[in-house]
Design a protein around this motif. Structure first.
Motif, PDB file in Angstrom:
ATOM      1  N   LEU A 258       0.828  -1.205   0.000  1.00 47.05           N
ATOM      2  CA  LEU A 258       0.000   0.000   0.000  1.00 47.05           C
ATOM      3  C   LEU A 258       0.861   1.254   0.000  1.00 47.05           C
ATOM      4  O   LEU A 258       0.532   2.247  -0.666  1.00 47.05           O
ATOM      5  N   VAL A 259       1.961   1.230   0.724  1.00 48.86           N
ATOM      6  CA  VAL A 259       2.866   2.385   0.772  1.00 48.86           C
ATOM      7  C   VAL A 259       3.498   2.608  -0.592  1.00 48.86           C
ATOM      8  O   VAL A 259       3.507   3.728  -1.121  1.00 48.86           O
ATOM      9  N   TRP A 260       4.042   1.536  -1.180  1.00 49.74           N
ATOM     10  CA  TRP A 260       4.684   1.675  -2.488  1.00 49.74           C
ATOM     11  C   TRP A 260       3.666   2.128  -3.537  1.00 49.74           C
ATOM     12  O   TRP A 260       4.001   2.942  -4.410  1.00 49.74           O
ATOM     13  N   SER A 261       2.427   1.635  -3.446  1.00 49.03           N
ATOM     14  CA  SER A 261       1.389   1.993  -4.416  1.00 49.03           C
ATOM     15  C   SER A 261       0.988   3.453  -4.281  1.00 49.03           C
ATOM     16  O   SER A 261       0.697   4.124  -5.288  1.00 49.03           O
ATOM     17  N   PHE A 262       0.960   3.949  -3.061  1.00 45.03           N
ATOM     18  CA  PHE A 262       0.622   5.365  -2.837  1.00 45.03           C
ATOM     19  C   PHE A 262       1.717   6.287  -3.369  1.00 45.03           C
ATOM     20  O   PHE A 262       1.439   7.341  -3.957  1.00 45.03           O
ATOM     21  N   LEU A 263       2.962   5.889  -3.174  1.00 44.46           N
ATOM     22  CA  LEU A 263       4.082   6.759  -3.546  1.00 44.46           C
ATOM     23  C   LEU A 263       4.303   6.824  -5.057  1.00 44.46           C
ATOM     24  O   LEU A 263       4.802   7.843  -5.569  1.00 44.46           O
ATOM     25  N   ASN A 264       3.941   5.770  -5.787  1.00 50.56           N
ATOM     26  CA  ASN A 264       4.170   5.777  -7.240  1.00 50.56           C
ATOM     27  C   ASN A 264       3.547   6.986  -7.933  1.00 50.56           C
ATOM     28  O   ASN A 264       4.245   7.714  -8.655  1.00 50.56           O
ATOM     29  N   PRO A 265       2.240   7.254  -7.790  1.00 48.15           N
ATOM     30  CA  PRO A 265       1.680   8.425  -8.469  1.00 48.15           C
ATOM     31  C   PRO A 265       2.201   9.752  -7.913  1.00 48.15           C
ATOM     32  O   PRO A 265       2.213  10.757  -8.635  1.00 48.15           O
TER      33      PRO A 265
END
Length: 223
Positions: free
Chosen positions: A48-55
């Motif tokens: 979830l953290v990595w997914s949030f930071l991508n955009p």
């Protein structure tokens, strides 16, 4: 009435990819070195953290494409947490087999969506429809795998030596290309990526459907 319960097979992947051997060696080396306070569910939920930071990095990359290096880092981080979460759970006998299967693969989809959203953010205007199509097509691979698993209790995510690890390498490579060449070529490369995914999905569905047809016919002739 007797109910037959089949042993859950989602924790055992069928097949191998090109990088399965070094990946298994990495897991065997790294799993005992993960601190005891880091549990399998911590590793799973970090997606979830990595997914949030991508955009977020995609937004910053609109003015400076060098920020896409951080997207590459997120892909590496997600890879590391993804390959170790199940191994940690098995080693410590955590028991979260079905929860891990569900949450791990659902968050894989979330991470995939974040990568496609990041590509859309940095892309030139007018390509939105292609990114929506790309999301449908890439999601189709996951849907096909899960439907096949529901029918066979065998979870297969490797096809022709290609699996999630190789796909991550492709995403890293694409980000590096964008960093050095810009996004003007998106008008050609994004539709081409959609075409490749479309052909690949047709091949995958045909291969899976043929296998399920064979299984059905074998069962029919046993009766």
């Amino acid at each position: 009435m007797h109910v037959l319960f089949m042993k859950f097979g989602g924790d055992k992947k069928i097949g191998r990819s090109l990088l399965s051997t070094p990946e298994q060696a990495l897991v065997a080396w790294g799993t005992p070195r993960i601190p005891g306070y880091i549990e399998t569910y911590h590793l799973t939920m970090l997606t979830l953290v990595w997914s949030f930071l991508n955009p977020v990095f995609g937004y910053l990359a609109q003015s400076n494409l060098q920020w896409l290096w951080m997207v590459c880092v997120m892909i590496v981080f997600q890879y590391m947490t993804d390959i170790f979460d199940g191994a940690v759970g098995r080693k410590r006998n955590t028991g979260l087999i079905k929860w891990g299967f569900y949450m791990d693969h659902f968050l894989d989809y979330v991470f995939l969506c974040s990568l496609i959203l990041t590509g859309y953010i940095v892309a030139p205007a007018g390509l939105g429809a292609y990114f929506i199509l790309l999301l449908f097509l890439t999601g189709g691979f996951m849907v096909s795998s899960f439907l096949s698993f529901a029918a066979t209790n065998q979870f297969q995510i490797y096809y022709f030596g290609f699996g999630p690890t190789e796909m991550r390498i492709v995403f890293v490579f694409m980000n590096i290309v964008i960093i050095f060449t810009g996004t003007d070529h998106f008008t050609v490369t994004v539709p081409f990526a959609c075409l490749i995914c479309f052909i690949g999905l047709i091949v995958k569905v045909f291969h899976t459907g043929t296998n399920l047809w064979r299984i059905d016919m074998e069962e029919k002739h046993k009766d």
